[in-house]
Enzyme design. Sequence first.
Site, PDB file in Angstrom:
ATOM      1  CG  HIS A 109     -34.348 -38.211  -2.061  1.00 28.34           C
ATOM      2  ND1 HIS A 109     -34.703 -38.383  -0.746  1.00 28.34           N
ATOM      3  CD2 HIS A 109     -33.634 -39.302  -2.416  1.00 28.34           C
ATOM      4  CE1 HIS A 109     -34.233 -39.541  -0.327  1.00 28.34           C
ATOM      5  NE2 HIS A 109     -33.581 -40.134  -1.322  1.00 28.34           N
ATOM      6  CD  GLU A 169     -30.835 -46.711   3.068  1.00 23.84           C
ATOM      7  OE1 GLU A 169     -30.433 -45.655   2.564  1.00 23.84           O
ATOM      8  OE2 GLU A 169     -31.776 -47.363   2.589  1.00 23.84           O
ATOM      9  CG  ASP A 196     -31.470 -42.460   4.302  1.00 22.26           C
ATOM     10  OD1 ASP A 196     -31.924 -41.398   4.751  1.00 22.26           O
ATOM     11  OD2 ASP A 196     -31.941 -43.030   3.300  1.00 22.26           O
ATOM     12  CB  CYS A 222     -25.077 -46.875  -3.714  1.00 22.09           C
ATOM     13  SG  CYS A 222     -26.330 -47.135  -2.456  1.00 22.09           S
TER      14      CYS A 222
HETATM   15  C1  PEP Z   1     -28.574 -43.348   0.821  1.00 19.10           C
HETATM   16  O1  PEP Z   1     -29.373 -43.180   1.750  1.00 19.10           O
HETATM   17  O2  PEP Z   1     -27.354 -43.159   0.932  1.00 19.10           O
HETATM   18  C2  PEP Z   1     -29.067 -43.755  -0.504  1.00 19.10           C
HETATM   19  C3  PEP Z   1     -28.226 -44.016  -1.482  1.00 19.10           C
HETATM   20  O3  PEP Z   1     -30.422 -43.819  -0.691  1.00 19.10           O
HETATM   21  P1  PEP Z   1     -31.318 -42.511  -0.938  1.00 19.10           P
HETATM   22  O4  PEP Z   1     -30.402 -41.348  -1.186  1.00 19.10           O
HETATM   23  O5  PEP Z   1     -32.192 -42.789  -2.114  1.00 19.10           O
HETATM   24  O6  PEP Z   1     -32.081 -42.387   0.340  1.00 19.10           O
HETATM   25 MG    MG Z   2     -31.371 -43.965   1.596  1.00 20.37          MG
END
Ligand code: PEP
Ligand code: MG
Length: 579
Positions: free
Chosen positions: A191, A433, A457, A504
């Site tokens: 993140h 995910e 994920d 996403c």
């Molecule tokens: C993902 O897991 O791909 C996602 C978009 O969510 P995050 O990166 O916030 O876990």
């Molecule tokens: Mg995620």
Amino acid sequence: MEIKKGIAVSPGIAIAKALVIDAEDYRIPRRSIKPSQRMMEIRRARNAFKDAVGELTRLEAIQDETEEGKIKDIFAVHLRFLRDRSLRKKITDLVHSQSVTAEYAVSATLREIAAHFSKVKDAYISERAADIYDIERRLLKQLLGKKREDVEHLTEEVAVVARELSPTQTAGFNKEFVKGLATDAGGRTSHTAIVARSLGIPAVMALENLTDDIGEADLVIIDGNRGIVIVKPDEQTIRQYQEYEREFVELEHKLDAIKEKPAVTRDGVKITLLGNIEFPEEAESVLQKGGEGIGLYRTEFLYLNTTSEPTEDDHYQAYAETVGVFKHRPVIIRTVDLGADKYTQSKRFAPEPNPFLGLRSIRFCLQNLMMFKTQLHAILRASVLGEVKIMFPLVTSLQELMQAKLILRDVMEDLDEESIAYNKNIHVGIMIETPSAALTAATLARDVDFFSIGTNDLTQYTLAVDRGNELVSTLYSSADPAVLRLIRTVIQDAHKAQIDLHVCGEMASEPEYIMLLLGMGVRTMSLAPPMIPEIKQIIRSVTMEDCNNVARKILGMNSERQISNYLRDAARKVLPEVF
Ligand code: PEP
Ligand code: MG
């Protein structure tokens, strides 16, 4: 000059003086400073002693005498040490004679004393070593804490170098002065990396021991395109990188020029490009870069930069601001995805042993119903302002989805009772995910309006590789055949059920994956705002026939290496200036 190789996580080039943020819970490496910086470091060391004495005196004063004076006694011993002039002198002399940072001088001096104590045969004295380590930690906390505060009030350009940075810390950096980031830990989809990319700060991670090999204020080059950090570059390298930087900025301007043009393939297939945001202020930059809405609003960041829980009005204001930018274009609000590397661990009384498999995301919400309902209430109120959609993260089973929907219905009933207007037909979607969600996508599709594939994920859980752990970063790849097969299943099931399908995760921000995703049937992608022009340029340079061929070829391959190489070559042919 020293060249370090890591992982490129946010594009761009930074040439600036290093500002090193050490961590209290790691050994403090010997870090040299210039003779002109010695007085400042000595002042920092003296202030740390003064503040630690102040802190301990306050703590001692509030201790209860009834505890047989035990705690009071311990504090008194610590205070005596901290007030010892010869100890202070030893530390400041070290800074002066060896030109090292205050942190190093404190740590080295106190550890030497502790080592000395622990060798003494007398148990009473040897046990004092623990007290010395405690004093070391207290002083380091003062020094490092102040430095962290200083990062928020910078007046000159720096490249922040640290063992590890949290997403919140990174989100607080002032882009005007923080020109680049380099960390020992982390991975491309951690993140912290995602926040760096959103802010458009060049960053390299997984450099393993960079913080040991860098001096305070050393000049560094952070090359976020190639994943390289150069410590103390020579004149020729600096000139070469200034040229790269100029070319990179030029390419960015060129790409920005296509902002008004649609994201259509050469044979006329329209692709929708949305933006991923963490804060409402970023919505404007999605628009600036040519995004057509918000495909992922990571609302947990509302919780990450405050000490108290956000109120319903805090939620509402943030959503209203975002929707205000996009009026009648989609804004997908993801309900809070706390846990794992975000927030709950630092606040937990007992940290979870395995937080990525623990109480995170929708599980956390389903166990904290008041908090969950507060957020849903605010989202529903904001739903009348534009085209708001709700998305639940990390769903692993139909039962979980049903529970979340039941709570949403409860909140709708509350709003009805309160006569508050909301969109009764608000679209509800889930992130896919986890492998379990991907494998049961056909079932889940019956109860939602859309899927959004969270490839970060999904890759982590399919391959059992922690997305933020630099030790296994070479094993983390969305180009793995197992991950691609799951993605294909989800796309096919969404199409069969005739529901919307988005991607996403970071795969949608990575140029080499675009042809494959289009060829597999993806028509809507949500990505880091700074990447929108580049991805649009790729879309405008390909035909769907090229993409279908790439997908067909790739889905017949069994090795990650072969797939990655093939994808890179295919992308290079389409857009040589980007690769
Ligand atoms: C993902 O897991 O791909 C996602 C978009 O969510 P995050 O990166 O916030 O876990
Ligand atoms: Mg995620």
